[in-house]
Design an enzyme around this catalytic site. Structure first.
Site: not given
Ligand code: GLN
Length: 494
Positions: A73, A148, A172
């Site tokens: 990420k 997210s 997330s």
């Protein structure tokens, strides 16, 4: 999946370079539509892979993660690689150091394909808040992948990575895992070092794996967890091999199901989760009704504590130390030149143009809640309720080993469906946020029964939460469910 690939690497059926190239080919084919990646690191990935192949060729033993390609990420620092947190303010930021999880993965010989898309600074539930545009759900490109960590979940679901790292502050990792039909694990607060993860809300953030199977999540967790002297909140716990706990059995585990948890769900999601509960009963688990009376305050408590920590953490982005330095070009008309601006103007312009709307909203909310006169009424009170929520869990975990809930109230929604009403978006995390507030570990596992919406079969996950630092039982139960649907041949426990 990782284990099978590992065996293929050892037997010479495939080389690490071939495997890595195969994943880059998948990315080339699919990522124009999916847009899981913000940055690809092909050159270094192939160099890493070559080293693994040389090791294998020389007859050296390789570890389980060696040569296995994954994605990171984009709010986790990888030395020498662009790390934006999907924000314009970090558009040109190249991390000068490795996060601890990255260091550990590098030591394990894992390969990094690139950095994945996300909501800006991890604030959101759909990746629609990325400054670079949204990621699409591989199960249905008209729908969001969740967020997210939407890029990481989509990359794994679309075979654009074998494994991925996400971060989870309120859901997330788990919610996008649920939307994309993959496994997502948020470790106990303190289990995994946060050093090198761009902080959102430091008392809630955790890094964790997103994978195709529960065993893969256990493998990645085993590599990234453990004490770290660079993160004072990392717990003193020796490194463990979590795969040792995957016995294939759920017998005797006590699983709590909240009294009202299934009440407001759509009929299909409800049926899907009820079937999960039935499966656990068949596997010999004891299902008990539980009550967590303070959980209903978790969402409002989160939306006080989180913005307060955000406002403090994001104060460092000022256009001076690193990242973008902006100048309001309207000023040029008034005769100002960039070099004429004052320090304060530089701060203001950089933050005005560097941050997106959602980020600015949260900074303002947090600054307000922390300001003198409001601190006691908001922040302090929210902290007190946080303690009550934790105590709820302490009490319930005297009677049960695990708590089962849906991961999200619905399957993946369409783009734009929840952007006009922020509360609808925030409600996405209703089931996941309590685990962050209390600090307990939680995992999202794809339910066997998908949910059909508009003629499309969409994945949906269920969530298991466990006692602090009891990832063992959580993984054991998740794995037992997962393999209960495999054929006998595949069902063999190693
Ligand atoms: N969706 C939640 C939020 O917007 C959680 C985000 C996260 O876990 N990083 O804050």
């Amino acid at each position: 999946m990782i284990r099978e690939l590992h065996e293929k690497l050892i037997s010479g059926e495939i080389t690490a370079v071939q495997l890595t190239e195969e994943y880059f080919a998948n990315i080339a084919q699919k990522d124009e539509e999916v847009f899981a990646y913000l940055t690809l690191t092909k050159k270094s990935a192939l160099e890493q892979a070559k080293k693994v192949d040389e090791k294998i060729a020389s007859g050296e033993k390789i570890g389980i993660m060696e040569g296995i390609p994954g994605a990171i990420k984009d709010n986790i620092c990888v030395k020498g690689t662009r790390t934006t947190a999907a924000s314009k303010i970090l558009d040109n930021y190249v991390a000068p150091y490795d996060a601890t999880v990255i260091e550990r993965l590098k030591e394990s010989g894992a390969i990094f394909l690139g950095k994945t898309n996300m909501d800006e600074f991890a604030m959101g539930s759909s990746t629609e808040k990325s400054a670079y545009g949204p990621t699409r759900n591989p199960a249905d490109p008209e729908r969001v992948p969740g967020g997210s960590s939407g890029g990481s979940a989509a990359a794994v679901a679309a075979d654009e990575a074998v494994w991925a790292l996400g971060t989870d502050t309120g859901g997330s990792i788990r919610q996008p895992a649920s939307f994309c039909g993959v496994v997502g694990l948020k470790p106990t607060y303190g289990r995994v070092s946060r050093y090198g993860a761009i902080a959102m809300a430091s008392s809630l953030d955790q890094i964790g794996p997103i994978t195709k199977t529960v065993e893969d999540a256990a493998i990645v967790l085993s590599v990234i967890s453990g004490e770290d002297k660079f993160d004072s909140t990392s717990a003193q716990s020796p490194a463990k091999d979590y795969t040792n706990y995957l016995t294939g059995e759920a017998k005797g585990l006590r699983i709590g199901v909240g009294k009202d948890y299934l009440k407001d769900l759509g009929p299909e999601v409800k049926t899907s989760i009820e079937k999960v509960i039935e499966t656990y009963k068949k596997l010999g688990a004891e299902v008990k009704e539980i009550e967590l009376p303070y959980s209903k305050y978790a969402l409002p408590v989160y939306y006080i504590i989180m913005p307060c920590e955000v406002s403090s953490n994001l104060a460092r982005f000022d256009g001076i130390k690193y990242g973008m330095r902006a100048f309001d070009h309207k000023n040029t008309k008034l005769g100002f030149k960039p070099e004429d601006r004052t320090l304060i103007e530089t701060y203001l312009d950089s933050r005005k143009y560097g941050f997106g709307e959602e980020v600015k909203k949260r900074i303002m909310l947090g600054t307000y809640a922390l300001s003198s006169g409001y601190y006691d009424a908001y922040y302090l009170r929210a902290q007190k309720v946080r303690t009550l929520i934790k105590q709820d869990f302490e009490r319930v975990f005297e009677d049960v080993d695990l708590i089962l809930t849906p991961t999200a109230p619905s399957p993946a929604f369409k783009f734009g469906e929840k952007t006009t009403d922020p509360v609808q978006m925030y409600l996405e995390d209703i089931f996941t946020i309590t685990a962050n507030i209390a600090g307990v570990p939680a995992i999202s596992v794809p339910a066997k029964d998908k949910v059909s919406v508009d003629g499309k079969e969409l994945p949906i996950g269920f969530q298991l939460m466990a006692k602090w630092f009891d990832e063992e039982n959580m993984l054991r139960a998740a794995h037992a469910y997962e393999i209960s649907f495999r054929s006998d041949a595949e069902n063999k426990i190693k």
